[in-house]
Design a protein around this motif. Structure first.
Motif, PDB file in Angstrom:
ATOM      1  N   HIS A 506     121.098  11.020  36.608  1.00  0.00           N
ATOM      2  CA  HIS A 506     121.867  11.865  37.524  1.00  0.00           C
ATOM      3  C   HIS A 506     122.651  12.850  36.660  1.00  0.00           C
ATOM      4  O   HIS A 506     123.272  12.454  35.676  1.00  0.00           O
ATOM      5  CB  HIS A 506     122.861  11.032  38.352  1.00  0.00           C
ATOM      6  N   LEU A 507     122.662  14.112  37.048  1.00  0.00           N
ATOM      7  CA  LEU A 507     123.329  15.128  36.227  1.00  0.00           C
ATOM      8  C   LEU A 507     124.300  15.963  37.061  1.00  0.00           C
ATOM      9  O   LEU A 507     123.964  16.419  38.155  1.00  0.00           O
ATOM     10  CB  LEU A 507     122.292  16.061  35.601  1.00  0.00           C
ATOM     11  N   GLY A 508     125.505  16.142  36.535  1.00  0.00           N
ATOM     12  CA  GLY A 508     126.445  17.074  37.145  1.00  0.00           C
ATOM     13  C   GLY A 508     127.348  16.503  38.211  1.00  0.00           C
ATOM     14  O   GLY A 508     127.897  17.258  39.016  1.00  0.00           O
ATOM     15  N   GLY A 509     127.548  15.200  38.234  1.00  0.00           N
ATOM     16  CA  GLY A 509     128.534  14.638  39.150  1.00  0.00           C
ATOM     17  C   GLY A 509     129.946  14.883  38.635  1.00  0.00           C
ATOM     18  O   GLY A 509     130.160  15.185  37.465  1.00  0.00           O
ATOM     19  N   GLN A 543     125.109  23.757  25.520  1.00  0.00           N
ATOM     20  CA  GLN A 543     125.900  24.549  24.585  1.00  0.00           C
ATOM     21  C   GLN A 543     125.331  25.960  24.409  1.00  0.00           C
ATOM     22  O   GLN A 543     126.074  26.935  24.287  1.00  0.00           O
ATOM     23  CB  GLN A 543     125.949  23.850  23.227  1.00  0.00           C
ATOM     24  N   ALA A 544     124.007  26.053  24.433  1.00  0.00           N
ATOM     25  CA  ALA A 544     123.367  27.349  24.212  1.00  0.00           C
ATOM     26  C   ALA A 544     123.449  28.246  25.438  1.00  0.00           C
ATOM     27  O   ALA A 544     123.500  29.484  25.313  1.00  0.00           O
ATOM     28  CB  ALA A 544     121.916  27.133  23.821  1.00  0.00           C
ATOM     29  N   GLU A 545     123.473  27.670  26.638  1.00  0.00           N
ATOM     30  CA  GLU A 545     123.338  28.447  27.862  1.00  0.00           C
ATOM     31  C   GLU A 545     124.613  28.574  28.676  1.00  0.00           C
ATOM     32  O   GLU A 545     124.663  29.378  29.617  1.00  0.00           O
ATOM     33  CB  GLU A 545     122.254  27.819  28.744  1.00  0.00           C
ATOM     34  N   ARG A 546     125.647  27.827  28.364  1.00  0.00           N
ATOM     35  CA  ARG A 546     126.839  27.820  29.193  1.00  0.00           C
ATOM     36  C   ARG A 546     127.570  29.158  29.142  1.00  0.00           C
ATOM     37  O   ARG A 546     127.588  29.844  28.111  1.00  0.00           O
ATOM     38  CB  ARG A 546     127.788  26.683  28.773  1.00  0.00           C
ATOM     39  N   GLU A 547     128.183  29.510  30.257  1.00  0.00           N
ATOM     40  CA  GLU A 547     129.064  30.668  30.298  1.00  0.00           C
ATOM     41  C   GLU A 547     130.411  30.282  29.680  1.00  0.00           C
ATOM     42  O   GLU A 547     130.746  29.099  29.593  1.00  0.00           O
ATOM     43  CB  GLU A 547     129.264  31.128  31.745  1.00  0.00           C
ATOM     44  N   PRO A 548     131.223  31.236  29.261  1.00  0.00           N
ATOM     45  CA  PRO A 548     132.542  30.896  28.712  1.00  0.00           C
ATOM     46  C   PRO A 548     133.361  30.056  29.697  1.00  0.00           C
ATOM     47  O   PRO A 548     133.513  30.408  30.861  1.00  0.00           O
ATOM     48  CB  PRO A 548     133.179  32.262  28.469  1.00  0.00           C
ATOM     49  N   ARG A 558     123.288  24.638  38.220  1.00  0.00           N
ATOM     50  CA  ARG A 558     122.545  25.907  38.311  1.00  0.00           C
ATOM     51  C   ARG A 558     121.327  25.963  37.398  1.00  0.00           C
ATOM     52  O   ARG A 558     120.465  26.822  37.560  1.00  0.00           O
ATOM     53  CB  ARG A 558     123.473  27.072  37.970  1.00  0.00           C
ATOM     54  N   ALA A 559     121.231  25.038  36.447  1.00  0.00           N
ATOM     55  CA  ALA A 559     120.156  25.091  35.463  1.00  0.00           C
ATOM     56  C   ALA A 559     118.808  24.784  36.113  1.00  0.00           C
ATOM     57  O   ALA A 559     118.715  23.953  37.026  1.00  0.00           O
ATOM     58  CB  ALA A 559     120.416  24.104  34.336  1.00  0.00           C
ATOM     59  N   PRO A 560     117.728  25.423  35.680  1.00  0.00           N
ATOM     60  CA  PRO A 560     116.399  25.082  36.184  1.00  0.00           C
ATOM     61  C   PRO A 560     116.000  23.674  35.737  1.00  0.00           C
ATOM     62  O   PRO A 560     116.490  23.173  34.720  1.00  0.00           O
ATOM     63  CB  PRO A 560     115.493  26.143  35.535  1.00  0.00           C
ATOM     64  N   GLU A 561     115.110  23.045  36.499  1.00  0.00           N
ATOM     65  CA  GLU A 561     114.744  21.666  36.212  1.00  0.00           C
ATOM     66  C   GLU A 561     114.193  21.491  34.808  1.00  0.00           C
ATOM     67  O   GLU A 561     114.432  20.468  34.155  1.00  0.00           O
ATOM     68  CB  GLU A 561     113.738  21.160  37.249  1.00  0.00           C
TER      69      GLU A 561
END
Length: 565
Positions: A506-509, A543-548, A558-561
């Motif tokens: 599970h991701l993002g709870g 870490q590579a894709e996160r917004e500030p 919001r990330a693609p699967e």
């Protein structure tokens, strides 16, 4: 379809004679026991089993215990049989209870509000060493759990706990469980209101009271006046959350109907503001609704969250006001979102009185009796007589003078109790797992500890708040649905087609900050051996894709699967 002159209405089907069972709600006259648990509770109140433990079972031994006491009423005094060693996870749901039972018990010590004196902590540690083979885990509900307890030793353990003001009363079973509270109640500089008097009064009125010792299922509660929202209020049956009313001042916002397990629900606000001195009355009203209207027919629908979901907040509040309080509640504001993700009070913090409290992180709540005794010694050596447990499996030493803080931090770090832990040590929790739990399918505690080491080695520069929760089965004791990375234990197939221990992901709870349940990516299951690789991969992408300033939960939503696999 409506009736017309040309087409008469269809006949109403005839109901078979006999009394409708409903959902087993007492308030609707459905008193007939509808399952085995309801029957054994009707036959004898769970609180009565203590006498049999003291006078019969502790003297005649394990084989003398009545099965309805062994797997039922003994929970009213904090006792569960633990898992027999050597039984793999594939047999958890296959074997009969008597095949899973070991002749030893888990024993849970309830610690309401997480409040302990150093004397109490030392006794807990001594009992661990003498009777529990050194075990003493800190739970995510502020309790301490022992393992390897013999029934012969239980009366003596009770005597020692009760001599210092502790107990195991209703620590398990269909009862009002421990009342969790802010571990820094009454001392934190930013506190809205101190809920300690309410916790004490609820305990005095409710715990051990046979008016409330036969509930449909467990009843979990929380009281906190901290702006950090530090008691996971969203997933309790009832929670009182500190707020400032624009006209009436500090008080509590009332929440009901939260819970996780296999059917998770976030609690709902009733929109009511409750002053401190009315919290025990409102608590009594809500637990009474659960007792009287709660569903008793099916165990998997017997939690308060199902009643709240069916009634809705408006009807629930109306029943509370009209039938149980006899008055209207004051409308009030919602709590503000906390300003930070960490809510565990780890680190060094100034108290209201100018002294400091110091929070530290064991590994996934796994400590031992010798360590707890040393914590008591270290606290006292630095001028403190009070410690606290948290709902994140952490601990806190209170009342430290400024010139003693550095020395205390060093003494705790020497015990491998980190005051400045890595995000992985700080954010990883684990349930009991297959080592002792009869419901578990996979191992959790040792795996969580080794995972911390691996992630610290692989990602030494990672500095974002992250929660990684490992659970040995679907029941969510470690709160997998509300973790950044929640890991639900199950058996999975490895690359060679063999059945091995693994986890559904599970991701993002989250709780507190935009509370919600994690996302399940279709088919995403990870073997235990692959777990460090998988988490390293996902966190590197984050870490590579996160917004500030973007939290992991927001990115995961919001990330693609393909970025999450």
């Amino acid at each position: 379809m409506a009736a017309t002159p040309e087409q008469p209405a269809p006949a109403t089907p005839r109901r078979k004679p006999g009394r409708h069972r409903g959902e087993g709600q007492w308030a609707r006259g459905h008193f007939t026991p509808l399952n085995g648990n309801e029957q054994f509770k009707k036959d004898d109140d769970g609180l009565n089993v203590r006498t049999r433990i003291e006078t019969i079972y502790s003297k005649a031994g394990f084989d003398s215990i009545d099965p309805n006491d062994l797997r039922g009423r003994m929970r009213w005094w904090g006792l569960y049989t633990q898992r027999k060693p050597g039984i793999d996870g594939g047999k958890t749901a296959v074997l009969e209870p008597e095949e899973l039972d070991d002749e030893y018990f888990m024993l849970r010590v309830r610690i309401d509000g997480g409040r302990l004196t150093t004397r109490q902590l030392r006794v807990i540690g001594e009992i661990s060493q003498e009777f529990a083979r050194g075990t003493a885990d800190i739970t995510d509900r502020q309790n301490v759990q022992y393992h390897w307890i013999r029934i012969e030793d239980v009366p003596e353990i009770w005597n020692r706990l009760e001599a210092v003001g502790l107990s195991t009363t209703e620590a398990c079973g269909d009862t009002p469980r421990v009342i969790i509270g802010s571990p820094v109640a009454g001392i934190a500089e930013d506190e809205i209101i101190d809920g300690t008097p309410a916790i004490e009064e609820i305990h005095r009125r409710i715990i051990g009271n046979k008016d409330f010792s036969n509930l449909p299922r467990k009843f979990k509660s929380a009281v906190s006046g901290s702006p950090l929202l530090d008691v996971a209020h969203e997933i309790n049956d009832i929670a009182f959350v500190g707020v400032e009313h624009p006209e009436h001042g500090p008080g509590f916002d009332l929440w009901v109907g939260g819970g996780l397990s296999t059917n998770p629900k976030i609690g709902v606000r009733l929109g009511a503001w409750v002053p401190l001195d009315e919290v025990p009355d409102v608590y009594t009203g809500v637990i009474s609704i659960f007792r009287d209207y709660g569903y008793r027919r099916l165990r998997n629908r017997a939690r308060l969250k199902f009643l709240v979901a069916d009634w809705g907040a408006e009807r629930f509040r109306q029943v509370l006001e009209d039938e149980y309080l006899g008055r209207k509640l004051v409308d009030g504001p919602a709590p503000a979102q906390p300003v930070q993700q960490w809510r565990d009070h780890v680190g060094v913090h100034r108290q209201q009185d100018g002294r400091f409290y110091v929070g530290f992180a064991p590994r996934v709540g796994r400590v031992d009796g010798a360590t707890l005794t040393k914590i008591a010694d270290v606290a006292e050596a630095h001028g403190s007589g009070r410690v606290r447990t948290t709902v994140e499996q952490k601990m806190i030493v209170l009342d430290v003078e400024e010139d003693r803080v550095e020395s205390l931090v060093g003494a705790l770090e020497a015990l491998d109790l980190r005051v400045q832990p890595s995000p992985f040590r700080r954010g990883t929790m684990a349930c009991t797992g297959i080592e002792f739990c009869k419901l578990a399918i996979v191992e959790t505690k040792a795996r969580g500890s080794s995972l911390i080491d691996e992630l610290e080695r692989r990602l030494p520069e990672f500095d974002q708040p992250i929660t990684i929760n490992l659970n040995g089965c679907p029941n969510a004791c470690a709160r997998i649905q509300v973790a950044d990375i929640g890991l639900k234990g199950q058996l999975v197939l490895d690359d060679a087609g063999r059945q091995v221990e693994g986890y559904q992901v599970h991701l993002g709870g989250a709780l507190g900050l935009e509370a919600g349940f994690g996302r399940k990516v279709r088919g995403l299951k990870v073997t235990a051996a692959e777990l460090p690789d998988y988490i390293e991969r996902v966190l590197t992408r984050y870490q590579a894709e996160r917004e500030p300033g973007e939290r992991f939960a927001t990115w995961a939503a919001r990330a693609p699967e393909e970025a999450l696999s």
